[in-house]
Write a protein that holds these residues in place. Structure first.
Motif, PDB file in Angstrom:
ATOM      1  N   UNK A 124      73.387  58.109  67.312  1.00  0.00           N
ATOM      2  CA  UNK A 124      74.416  59.092  66.942  1.00  0.00           C
ATOM      3  C   UNK A 124      74.939  59.815  68.175  1.00  0.00           C
ATOM      4  N   UNK A 125      74.026  60.205  69.076  1.00  0.00           N
ATOM      5  CA  UNK A 125      74.437  60.879  70.308  1.00  0.00           C
ATOM      6  C   UNK A 125      75.295  59.967  71.174  1.00  0.00           C
ATOM      7  N   UNK A 126      74.903  58.688  71.284  1.00  0.00           N
ATOM      8  CA  UNK A 126      75.664  57.746  72.101  1.00  0.00           C
ATOM      9  C   UNK A 126      77.072  57.528  71.538  1.00  0.00           C
ATOM     10  N   UNK A 127      77.166  57.415  70.223  1.00  0.00           N
ATOM     11  CA  UNK A 127      78.492  57.225  69.614  1.00  0.00           C
ATOM     12  C   UNK A 127      79.388  58.420  69.898  1.00  0.00           C
ATOM     13  N   UNK A 128      78.801  59.621  69.900  1.00  0.00           N
ATOM     14  CA  UNK A 128      79.580  60.816  70.197  1.00  0.00           C
ATOM     15  C   UNK A 128      80.032  60.833  71.653  1.00  0.00           C
ATOM     16  N   UNK A 129      79.121  60.478  72.570  1.00  0.00           N
ATOM     17  CA  UNK A 129      79.443  60.529  74.000  1.00  0.00           C
ATOM     18  C   UNK A 129      80.373  59.398  74.421  1.00  0.00           C
ATOM     19  N   UNK A 130      80.195  58.213  73.818  1.00  0.00           N
ATOM     20  CA  UNK A 130      81.019  57.059  74.194  1.00  0.00           C
ATOM     21  C   UNK A 130      82.326  56.992  73.418  1.00  0.00           C
ATOM     22  N   UNK A 131      82.365  57.657  72.263  1.00  0.00           N
ATOM     23  CA  UNK A 131      83.543  57.552  71.406  1.00  0.00           C
ATOM     24  C   UNK A 131      83.717  56.165  70.835  1.00  0.00           C
ATOM     25  N   UNK A 132      82.593  55.469  70.621  1.00  0.00           N
ATOM     26  CA  UNK A 132      82.622  54.081  70.171  1.00  0.00           C
ATOM     27  C   UNK A 132      81.536  53.845  69.131  1.00  0.00           C
ATOM     28  N   UNK A 133      81.836  53.198  68.005  1.00  0.00           N
ATOM     29  CA  UNK A 133      80.781  52.882  67.033  1.00  0.00           C
ATOM     30  C   UNK A 133      79.832  51.824  67.578  1.00  0.00           C
ATOM     31  N   UNK A 134      78.571  51.919  67.216  1.00  0.00           N
ATOM     32  CA  UNK A 134      77.552  50.986  67.669  1.00  0.00           C
ATOM     33  C   UNK A 134      76.911  50.292  66.474  1.00  0.00           C
ATOM     34  N   UNK A 135      76.293  49.118  66.676  1.00  0.00           N
ATOM     35  CA  UNK A 135      75.665  48.386  65.570  1.00  0.00           C
ATOM     36  C   UNK A 135      74.499  49.171  64.970  1.00  0.00           C
ATOM     37  N   UNK A 136      74.055  48.818  63.769  1.00  0.00           N
ATOM     38  CA  UNK A 136      72.900  49.489  63.143  1.00  0.00           C
ATOM     39  C   UNK A 136      71.683  49.459  64.055  1.00  0.00           C
ATOM     40  N   UNK A 137      71.045  50.601  64.252  1.00  0.00           N
ATOM     41  CA  UNK A 137      69.991  50.724  65.242  1.00  0.00           C
ATOM     42  C   UNK A 137      68.735  49.963  64.852  1.00  0.00           C
ATOM     43  N   UNK A 138      68.501  49.732  63.563  1.00  0.00           N
ATOM     44  CA  UNK A 138      67.266  49.043  63.159  1.00  0.00           C
ATOM     45  C   UNK A 138      67.203  47.620  63.688  1.00  0.00           C
ATOM     46  N   UNK A 139      68.352  47.048  64.110  1.00  0.00           N
ATOM     47  CA  UNK A 139      68.379  45.682  64.632  1.00  0.00           C
ATOM     48  C   UNK A 139      68.373  45.626  66.154  1.00  0.00           C
ATOM     49  N   UNK A 140      68.244  46.771  66.819  1.00  0.00           N
ATOM     50  CA  UNK A 140      68.168  46.769  68.277  1.00  0.00           C
ATOM     51  C   UNK A 140      66.795  46.270  68.723  1.00  0.00           C
ATOM     52  N   UNK A 141      66.759  45.546  69.828  1.00  0.00           N
ATOM     53  CA  UNK A 141      65.502  45.022  70.372  1.00  0.00           C
ATOM     54  C   UNK A 141      64.849  46.078  71.256  1.00  0.00           C
ATOM     55  N   UNK A 142      63.538  46.225  71.124  1.00  0.00           N
ATOM     56  CA  UNK A 142      62.784  47.204  71.901  1.00  0.00           C
ATOM     57  C   UNK A 142      62.201  46.516  73.132  1.00  0.00           C
ATOM     58  N   UNK A 143      62.524  47.030  74.311  1.00  0.00           N
ATOM     59  CA  UNK A 143      62.039  46.454  75.566  1.00  0.00           C
ATOM     60  C   UNK A 143      61.024  47.348  76.283  1.00  0.00           C
ATOM     61  N   UNK A 144      60.968  48.594  75.909  1.00  0.00           N
ATOM     62  CA  UNK A 144      59.997  49.505  76.532  1.00  0.00           C
ATOM     63  C   UNK A 144      59.868  50.752  75.669  1.00  0.00           C
ATOM     64  N   UNK A 145      58.626  51.234  75.535  1.00  0.00           N
ATOM     65  CA  UNK A 145      58.370  52.506  74.868  1.00  0.00           C
ATOM     66  C   UNK A 145      57.263  53.224  75.628  1.00  0.00           C
ATOM     67  N   UNK A 146      57.450  54.500  75.917  1.00  0.00           N
ATOM     68  CA  UNK A 146      56.410  55.336  76.526  1.00  0.00           C
ATOM     69  C   UNK A 146      55.843  56.277  75.472  1.00  0.00           C
ATOM     70  N   UNK A 147      54.507  56.320  75.380  1.00  0.00           N
ATOM     71  CA  UNK A 147      53.845  57.292  74.512  1.00  0.00           C
ATOM     72  C   UNK A 147      53.054  58.252  75.394  1.00  0.00           C
TER      73      UNK A 147
END
Length: 410
Positions: A124-147
């Protein structure tokens, strides 16, 4: 800011940096995003050949935290020999940022546990900053996560902790140790970081937050306020965060794409990553580093307690041998001790200590040598430790001037 349980609270720890890859997108959309960024390239002057080109779109998120958006027009595919090769493909985006910094401006506290919810907010933040719709986030591939987890300790106790584990080692990894402030263990599947949050905040975030906060305060400055009002407000806010960070030991586990792909058997999507999975990886990696359990067995680390534990589980002869082995680990460290025993003997005896909850880190022998008493004898940076930050932290709205809600940290 104060540590208390209220309806205004946020969970104290969880996600930090994430790296996500979107599905294929229309070239016109990716080109429009690329036009908002900066390109870096290398060109051969004699032929005009483009050797490589990198485009990064660094967006200003909340509190001026950088969000990296990288348009990509080729993908990395392993050849039949296992060598990675880049091939042209339909365009997509690679997005990387610190989740708490993007939303809150800092990661001293207030991180998020809900991975899917955090990714949806980020989209949601990216769409606001870019002014561009993005694909559904549940289908994005995860390449790194920090816990990450924070632990509440006095400033001097954190320094004593790093002095006490100076001789720590990790199998098949090269440790990077920086004085009494941090330990960094890079690897191909995970990277483990233990560091004092106070010095890290002072080096990386203090100046940035001050500049942004001062600008926001200046924009909302009351008409009758003195000229230095914004400066004083921003300074108080940053100093409050710095004091809170000074009493925090932070442990992070960076989970790389190689481990994610191995654990899931494929490149996982956002919808597949859960907080339970991330916590389990954190627990396992910290346990491998410290060789201490998560709390099922009470850890002992003082000489008399270690002797009693050994005698309760092993014969008198073996207990005596293991007690001497424990003294060697405590005073000289693992690397030196490994050289003085055969490989099978070293690993067998070390396992015998670990199996019954004996630790050679932060022992009374080391405390006596350093004349330090600030660090609790039973402390360990695992989620079962009672000093783990699990109480809620109230964050009042930073810019509700009419209510006078800017408070100093306790």
């Amino acid at each position: 800011m104060s540590e208390t349980a209220t309806s205004e609270a946020q969970m104290p720890m969880g996600l930090d940096t994430v790296r996500l890859k979107t599905p294929r997108m229309a070239r016109s959309i990716v080109d429009r995003i690329k036009a908002q960024g900066e390109s870096y390239c290398r060109v051969r002057n004699d032929t005009g050949e483009l050797v490589w080109e990198v485009t990064r779109t660094n967006l200003l998120g909340s509190f001026d935290s950088r969000i990296m958006v990288k348009p990509m027009y080729e993908d990395c595919i392993k050849s039949k020999h296992g060598k990675p090769e880049w091939h042209p493909c339909p365009p997509y985006l690679v997005i990387e940022c610190s989740v708490p910094k993007a939303f809150n401006g800092q990661n001293v506290y207030g991180a998020i546990e809900d991975f899917q919810g955090a990714c949806e907010r980020l989209k949601t933040l990216l769409q606001l900053l870019l002014g561009t719709p993005l694909p559904p986030v549940e289908n994005w591939t995860v390449q790194r996560v920090d816990w990450a987890e924070n632990f509440r300790l006095p400033y001097l106790a954190v320094q004593e902790f790093f002095e006490a584990i100076y001789h720590i080692s990790f199998p098949r990894r090269k440790m990077q140790k920086y004085s009494n402030e941090s330990i960094f263990t890079p690897g191909s599947t995970t990277t483990i970081k233990l560091y004092h949050k106070g010095p890290e905040f002072d080096k990386n975030d203090r100046k940035r937050l001050y500049v942004v906060l001062r600008s926001q305060y200046q924009q909302n400055k009351p008409k009758d306020a003195p000229t230095d009002w914004a400066h004083r407000k921003a300074s108080r806010r940053v100093a409050a965060l710095h004091r809170l960070a000074n009493s925090r030991l932070r442990a992070e586990v960076e989970i790389h794409a190689e481990k994610l792909d191995y654990d899931f058997g494929h490149k996982p999507k956002v919808r597949e990553i859960t907080a339970e999975y991330l916590k389990s990886v954190f627990d396992k990696e910290i346990s491998r580093l410290l060789r201490e359990g998560q709390g099922a067995i009470q850890i002992v680390r003082t000489s008399l307690a270690v002797r009693d534990r050994l005698e309760a589980h092993y014969t008198a002869e073996l207990a005596g041998l293991l007690h001497g082995f424990w003294f060697a680990l405590t005073t000289h460290g693992e690397d030196d001790t490994r050289k003085r025993f055969t490989r099978p003997t070293f690993y067998r005896r070390r396992k015998q200590l670990v199996d019954i909850g004996v630790s050679w880190l932060v022992t009374d022998i080391q405390l006596i040598e350093r004349q330090g008493q600030k660090l609790p004898a039973d402390f360990s940076p695992v989620r079962a430790d009672p000093r783990r930050c699990e109480s809620l932290v109230r964050e009042r709205p930073a810019f509700s001037y009419e209510r006078g809600l800017l408070q100093l940290a306790a």
